[in-house]
Design an enzyme around this catalytic site. Structure first.
Site, PDB file in Angstrom:
ATOM      1  N   PRO A 112      32.235  -2.764  31.766  1.00 50.13           N
ATOM      2  CA  PRO A 112      31.251  -2.987  32.841  1.00 50.13           C
ATOM      3  C   PRO A 112      31.805  -2.592  34.200  1.00 50.13           C
ATOM      4  CG  PRO A 112      32.122  -5.074  32.007  1.00 50.13           C
ATOM      5  CD  PRO A 112      32.657  -4.005  31.120  1.00 50.13           C
ATOM      6  N   GLU A 139      37.558 -11.011  26.562  1.00 51.88           N
ATOM      7  CA  GLU A 139      37.665 -10.755  28.014  1.00 51.88           C
ATOM      8  C   GLU A 139      37.929  -9.279  28.306  1.00 51.88           C
ATOM      9  OE1 GLU A 139      36.906 -12.594  30.591  1.00 51.88           O
ATOM     10  OE2 GLU A 139      36.319 -14.123  29.156  1.00 51.88           O
ATOM     11  N   ARG A 176      22.858  14.108  21.499  1.00 51.61           N
ATOM     12  CA  ARG A 176      21.589  14.838  21.652  1.00 51.61           C
ATOM     13  C   ARG A 176      21.700  16.017  22.619  1.00 51.61           C
ATOM     14  NH1 ARG A 176      17.557  13.459  25.059  1.00 51.61           N
ATOM     15  NH2 ARG A 176      16.008  13.603  23.427  1.00 51.61           N
ATOM     16  N   ASP A 191      13.170  16.357  29.608  1.00 50.34           N
ATOM     17  CA  ASP A 191      13.317  14.900  29.587  1.00 50.34           C
ATOM     18  C   ASP A 191      13.610  14.375  30.989  1.00 50.34           C
ATOM     19  OD1 ASP A 191      12.875  14.212  26.965  1.00 50.34           O
ATOM     20  OD2 ASP A 191      14.980  14.354  26.372  1.00 50.34           O
TER      21      ASP A 191
HETATM   22  N1  SAM Z   1      35.593  -9.797  31.369  1.00 42.93           N
HETATM   23  C1  SAM Z   1      34.992  -8.506  31.425  1.00 42.93           C
HETATM   24  C2  SAM Z   1      34.461  -8.219  32.831  1.00 42.93           C
HETATM   25  O1  SAM Z   1      33.873  -9.123  33.402  1.00 42.93           O
HETATM   26  O2  SAM Z   1      34.612  -7.103  33.303  1.00 42.93           O
HETATM   27  C3  SAM Z   1      33.830  -8.383  30.446  1.00 42.93           C
HETATM   28  C4  SAM Z   1      34.262  -8.376  29.022  1.00 42.93           C
HETATM   29  S1  SAM Z   1      32.908  -8.118  27.924  1.00 42.93           S
HETATM   30  C5  SAM Z   1      32.483  -9.738  27.458  1.00 42.93           C
HETATM   31  C6  SAM Z   1      33.675  -7.498  26.474  1.00 42.93           C
HETATM   32  C7  SAM Z   1      33.630  -5.987  26.304  1.00 42.93           C
HETATM   33  O3  SAM Z   1      32.282  -5.544  26.253  1.00 42.93           O
HETATM   34  C8  SAM Z   1      34.264  -5.165  27.377  1.00 42.93           C
HETATM   35  O4  SAM Z   1      35.650  -5.064  27.190  1.00 42.93           O
HETATM   36  C9  SAM Z   1      33.561  -3.824  27.238  1.00 42.93           C
HETATM   37  O5  SAM Z   1      34.172  -3.022  26.261  1.00 42.93           O
HETATM   38  C10 SAM Z   1      32.182  -4.220  26.744  1.00 42.93           C
HETATM   39  N2  SAM Z   1      31.138  -4.206  27.784  1.00 42.93           N
HETATM   40  C11 SAM Z   1      30.493  -5.277  28.287  1.00 42.93           C
HETATM   41  N3  SAM Z   1      29.587  -4.924  29.198  1.00 42.93           N
HETATM   42  C12 SAM Z   1      29.626  -3.572  29.280  1.00 42.93           C
HETATM   43  C13 SAM Z   1      28.903  -2.621  30.054  1.00 42.93           C
HETATM   44  N4  SAM Z   1      27.986  -2.967  30.929  1.00 42.93           N
HETATM   45  N5  SAM Z   1      29.189  -1.309  29.859  1.00 42.93           N
HETATM   46  C14 SAM Z   1      30.139  -0.937  28.976  1.00 42.93           C
HETATM   47  N6  SAM Z   1      30.854  -1.798  28.223  1.00 42.93           N
HETATM   48  C15 SAM Z   1      30.605  -3.102  28.371  1.00 42.93           C
END
Ligand code: SAM
Length: 248
Positions: A112, A139, A176, A191
């Site tokens: 994220p 995490e 795609r 698209d």
């Molecule tokens: N503690 C982290 C933070 O707040 O940045 C979030 C961890 S999340 C619960 C667990 C995993 O989900 C991350 O390591 C990532 O690989 C994935 N993930 C969660 N949200 C994401 C997003 N918006 N885009 C891409 N990957 C995401």
């Protein structure tokens, strides 16, 4: 050099390796539609790598408590590192000399906190020979893995439980774009977002549905007029729904 490399890339099969602690999550989504079709042909090869199988722990543990305390677990660096090595990762990727094509493999971590996925990123990733996608969980992953990755990609400003769904999204949008996956190239280029506009509306039979009519021009058979109508509608919609795109 650029066009030569891209031509060579077009003849090669793209390899996507996904590193995850939940490999079974990919079974259903990747067995259907375009991704399945592309992997059955010579366009795409997908590898799902179970990070857990690289754990040296007798219980195949892949996570541990965070240093410094706090809630949640963190994916340990060793099993992830060995999973990365198993698909050929040796360090950060680099450009082929003088071209816009990356030396393989190119590694992204779904996070994220990464760059928000958009069409520019997708078009660039679709030029790669070998893409490795890391899915985090809990995490997240031990931060020292950053030394071996090339980029972090987010699918939006919200937090999912794990990187598996984001990895599926990334795989779908990259695949795609590969030449030969979507039969009619025009359909990708028309698209939403490809040319910076939203797509125009689409209709199919019947011509009248519960009193709602299809726009007359679409039944006219006049291709020039239909094309102009689509362009105008795409612009009108973009202005109405996503004026930010027009500013770009
Ligand atoms: N503690 C982290 C933070 O707040 O940045 C979030 C961890 S999340 C619960 C667990 C995993 O989900 C991350 O390591 C990532 O690989 C994935 N993930 C969660 N949200 C994401 C997003 N918006 N885009 C891409 N990957 C995401």
């Amino acid at each position: 050099m650029i066009s030569l490399s891209i031509t060579v890339r077009a003849l090669l099969c793209m390899k996507i390796d996904i590193l995850t602690i939940f490999p079974r999550m990919f079974e259903g989504p990747f067995a259907e539609s375009l991704i399945s079709k592309a992997s059955r042909g010579k366009i795409l090869k997908i590898g799902i790598v179970d990070i857990r199988s690289f754990s040296k722990d007798k219980h195949k543990k892949v996570d541990d408590r965070p240093f410094g305390g706090g809630v949640g677990m963190v994916i340990k660096p060793e099993p992830l590192y060995y999973a990365m090595r198993s698909v050929g990762v040796r360090g950060k990727s680099s450009f082929y000399k003088g071209s816009s094509v990356y030396r393989r493999p190119y590694v992204v971590y779904m996070s994220p906190q990464g760059k928000t996925l958009d069409n520019e990123i997708i078009k660039n990733l679709a030029k790669l020979e070998h893409l490795v996608i890391i899915c985090g969980h809990y995490e997240g992953i031990d931060e020292r893995i950053v030394n071996y990755i090339d980029g972090e990609i987010s699918i939006g400003d919200y937090v999912l439980t794990g990187g598996e769904i984001p990895a599926m999204v990334l795989t779908d949008v990259v695949v795609r774009m590969l030449p030969g996956v979507v039969k009619e190239r025009d359909s990708i280029e028309n698209d939403s977002f490809y040319k910076g506009l939203l797509d125009c509306p689409h209709y199919t039979r019947p011509a009248v549905f519960r009193g709602h009519k299809v726009p007359e021009v679409l039944l006219s058979g006049n291709h020039k007029k239909i094309y102009e109508w689509c362009e105008k509608e795409a612009y009108r919609r973009t202005k109405e729904r996503r004026p930010d795109l027009l500013k770009k």
